[in-house]
Write a protein that holds these residues in place. Sequence first.
Motif, mmCIF file in Angstrom:
data_model
loop_
_atom_site.group_PDB
_atom_site.id
_atom_site.type_symbol
_atom_site.label_atom_id
_atom_site.label_comp_id
_atom_site.label_asym_id
_atom_site.label_seq_id
_atom_site.Cartn_x
_atom_site.Cartn_y
_atom_site.Cartn_z
ATOM 1 N N HIS A 174 0.816 -1.204 0.000
ATOM 2 C CA HIS A 174 0.000 0.000 0.000
ATOM 3 C C HIS A 174 0.856 1.262 0.000
ATOM 4 O O HIS A 174 0.347 2.347 -0.297
ATOM 5 C CB HIS A 174 -0.937 0.009 1.212
ATOM 6 N N ARG A 175 2.136 1.144 0.332
ATOM 7 C CA ARG A 175 3.016 2.318 0.384
ATOM 8 C C ARG A 175 4.091 2.319 -0.696
ATOM 9 O O ARG A 175 4.588 3.372 -1.069
ATOM 10 C CB ARG A 175 3.706 2.406 1.757
ATOM 11 N N LEU A 176 4.443 1.154 -1.228
ATOM 12 C CA LEU A 176 5.570 1.034 -2.150
ATOM 13 C C LEU A 176 5.086 0.749 -3.561
ATOM 14 O O LEU A 176 4.255 -0.143 -3.783
ATOM 15 C CB LEU A 176 6.516 -0.072 -1.689
ATOM 16 N N VAL A 177 5.635 1.518 -4.517
ATOM 17 C CA VAL A 177 5.345 1.354 -5.945
ATOM 18 C C VAL A 177 6.670 1.226 -6.681
ATOM 19 O O VAL A 177 7.587 2.034 -6.471
ATOM 20 C CB VAL A 177 4.542 2.539 -6.504
ATOM 21 N N LEU A 178 6.787 0.224 -7.543
ATOM 22 C CA LEU A 178 7.976 0.019 -8.362
ATOM 23 C C LEU A 178 7.573 -0.061 -9.825
ATOM 24 O O LEU A 178 6.453 -0.485 -10.153
ATOM 25 C CB LEU A 178 8.715 -1.252 -7.954
ATOM 26 N N GLY A 189 20.084 5.588 -39.810
ATOM 27 C CA GLY A 189 21.453 5.662 -39.332
ATOM 28 C C GLY A 189 21.599 5.698 -37.829
ATOM 29 O O GLY A 189 22.729 5.757 -37.329
ATOM 30 N N GLU A 190 20.522 5.639 -37.080
ATOM 31 C CA GLU A 190 20.629 5.725 -35.616
ATOM 32 C C GLU A 190 19.502 4.939 -34.974
ATOM 33 O O GLU A 190 18.351 4.986 -35.410
ATOM 34 C CB GLU A 190 20.578 7.179 -35.154
ATOM 35 N N GLU A 191 19.828 4.216 -33.917
ATOM 36 C CA GLU A 191 18.854 3.428 -33.186
ATOM 37 C C GLU A 191 19.381 3.184 -31.783
ATOM 38 O O GLU A 191 20.587 2.947 -31.587
ATOM 39 C CB GLU A 191 18.594 2.092 -33.892
ATOM 40 N N GLY A 192 18.515 3.275 -30.788
ATOM 41 C CA GLY A 192 18.962 3.061 -29.422
ATOM 42 C C GLY A 192 17.799 2.971 -28.464
ATOM 43 O O GLY A 192 16.643 3.248 -28.809
ATOM 44 N N ALA A 193 18.123 2.571 -27.220
ATOM 45 C CA ALA A 193 17.114 2.422 -26.177
ATOM 46 C C ALA A 193 17.720 2.813 -24.841
ATOM 47 O O ALA A 193 18.919 2.630 -24.603
ATOM 48 C CB ALA A 193 16.579 0.998 -26.119
ATOM 49 N N ILE A 194 16.881 3.362 -23.961
ATOM 50 C CA ILE A 194 17.298 3.789 -22.622
ATOM 51 C C ILE A 194 16.308 3.208 -21.619
ATOM 52 O O ILE A 194 15.094 3.363 -21.769
ATOM 53 C CB ILE A 194 17.349 5.319 -22.506
ATOM 54 N N LEU A 195 16.827 2.551 -20.594
ATOM 55 C CA LEU A 195 16.003 1.950 -19.549
ATOM 56 C C LEU A 195 16.164 2.733 -18.255
ATOM 57 O O LEU A 195 17.275 3.050 -17.843
ATOM 58 C CB LEU A 195 16.386 0.489 -19.331
ATOM 59 N N THR A 196 15.032 3.037 -17.620
ATOM 60 C CA THR A 196 15.021 3.754 -16.350
ATOM 61 C C THR A 196 14.137 3.003 -15.361
ATOM 62 O O THR A 196 13.010 2.622 -15.694
ATOM 63 C CB THR A 196 14.489 5.189 -16.525
ATOM 64 N N LEU A 197 14.663 2.805 -14.153
ATOM 65 C CA LEU A 197 13.910 2.170 -13.078
ATOM 66 C C LEU A 197 13.369 3.235 -12.137
ATOM 67 O O LEU A 197 14.002 4.273 -11.924
ATOM 68 C CB LEU A 197 14.789 1.183 -12.312
ATOM 69 N N ALA A 198 12.199 2.983 -11.568
ATOM 70 C CA ALA A 198 11.536 3.977 -10.722
ATOM 71 C C ALA A 198 10.968 3.312 -9.485
ATOM 72 O O ALA A 198 10.558 2.140 -9.508
ATOM 73 C CB ALA A 198 10.427 4.697 -11.491
ATOM 74 N N GLY A 199 10.940 4.091 -8.401
ATOM 75 C CA GLY A 199 10.346 3.627 -7.151
ATOM 76 C C GLY A 199 9.763 4.795 -6.390
ATOM 77 O O GLY A 199 10.255 5.917 -6.463
ATOM 78 N N LYS A 200 8.686 4.532 -5.673
ATOM 79 C CA LYS A 200 7.998 5.569 -4.901
ATOM 80 C C LYS A 200 7.507 4.972 -3.598
ATOM 81 O O LYS A 200 6.857 3.918 -3.582
ATOM 82 C CB LYS A 200 6.823 6.139 -5.700
ATOM 83 N N TYR A 201 7.816 5.664 -2.485
ATOM 84 C CA TYR A 201 7.360 5.227 -1.170
ATOM 85 C C TYR A 201 6.537 6.350 -0.553
ATOM 86 O O TYR A 201 7.020 7.480 -0.429
ATOM 87 C CB TYR A 201 8.536 4.866 -0.263
ATOM 88 N N SER A 202 5.323 6.046 -0.158
ATOM 89 C CA SER A 202 4.407 7.046 0.390
ATOM 90 C C SER A 202 4.136 6.726 1.858
ATOM 91 O O SER A 202 3.562 5.673 2.170
ATOM 92 C CB SER A 202 3.084 7.055 -0.393
ATOM 93 N N ALA A 203 4.556 7.620 2.740
ATOM 94 C CA ALA A 203 4.259 7.507 4.161
ATOM 95 C C ALA A 203 3.058 8.387 4.491
ATOM 96 O O ALA A 203 2.394 8.923 3.600
ATOM 97 C CB ALA A 203 5.478 7.893 4.994
ATOM 98 N N LEU A 204 2.794 8.543 5.784
ATOM 99 C CA LEU A 204 1.617 9.299 6.184
ATOM 100 C C LEU A 204 1.756 10.779 5.843
ATOM 101 O O LEU A 204 0.801 11.408 5.364
ATOM 102 C CB LEU A 204 1.375 9.115 7.688
#
Length: 296
Positions: A174-178, A189-204
């Motif tokens: 209920h508090r943690l989101v990933l 002539g160009e091709e690529g990819a970028i990966l980003t990880l995310a996290g969110k913690y919600s307290a009171l």
Amino acid sequence: MGNTLGLAPMGTLPRWSHRREEPLPNPGSFDELHRLCKDVFPAQMEGVKLVVNKVLSSHFQVAHTVHMSALGLPGYHLHTAYAGDWQLSPTEVFPTVVGDMDSSGSLNAQVLLLLAERLRAKAVFQTQQAKFLTWQFDGEYRGDDYTATLTLGNPDLIGESVIMVAHFLQSITHRLVLGGELVYHRRPGEEGAILTLAGKYSALHWVATLNVGSGGAHASYYHKANEQVQVGVEFEANTRLQDTTFSFGYHLTLPQADMVFRGQPPNLRPPAYRLWSLDCCSIMWLLRISATSSCS
């Protein structure tokens, strides 16, 4: 003979109660991970801005904006918004059409549609006078405890170029989101990819959010001290540009005076060999003047 075993009557035996666990909430959109912190900061502006709003009906309203600054020529913007009848929440109404045009004829427009109960679509168009600059199409699916989004930017079948962005968020507790973001771009002539990880913690009373990827990092911290005082801290680092910024903002509400103050010191860009410092005497106050007309 009495009850030698000492057994309690059947009516007095304790009953096991099976408590049903609450389902996990939907984590929302990926673009709104840092929204609480960003809403604390004031809108950046140089000069004087005059805004006049006109409500034409319960579905349609227009706004006229005049901006004057010593850094450039005066500017004028015409903003229009249409909201439909389907309201899912106080901030979500479908369909929604928003447009903004400046004095040179450049247009920014957005269209929000609710295709099904869980499926939403958005189209964004941007022109520079009579030339198209950006066209973007989003599709978002909101499950019970997850959100998946796919975005196509500037698709060109003839030129074989496209930008694709995929977002996914999952409520772990209920508090943690990933979740994560995958950006794929392709052109001749160009091709690529970028990966980003995310996290969110919600307290009171506080929310901490972090995005980390090969392109850099974005961290924010929001704290609600009480009903009147809110603060936000934001840190951004870009590995490609070798640039870092640190921002602090506050939001002060005076309900008795019906006033709201937002403030922010200048962005701190310290050298690598020096620690960050916040000089209270260098706090920059921003003044925004708005005039609103709600005459029918």
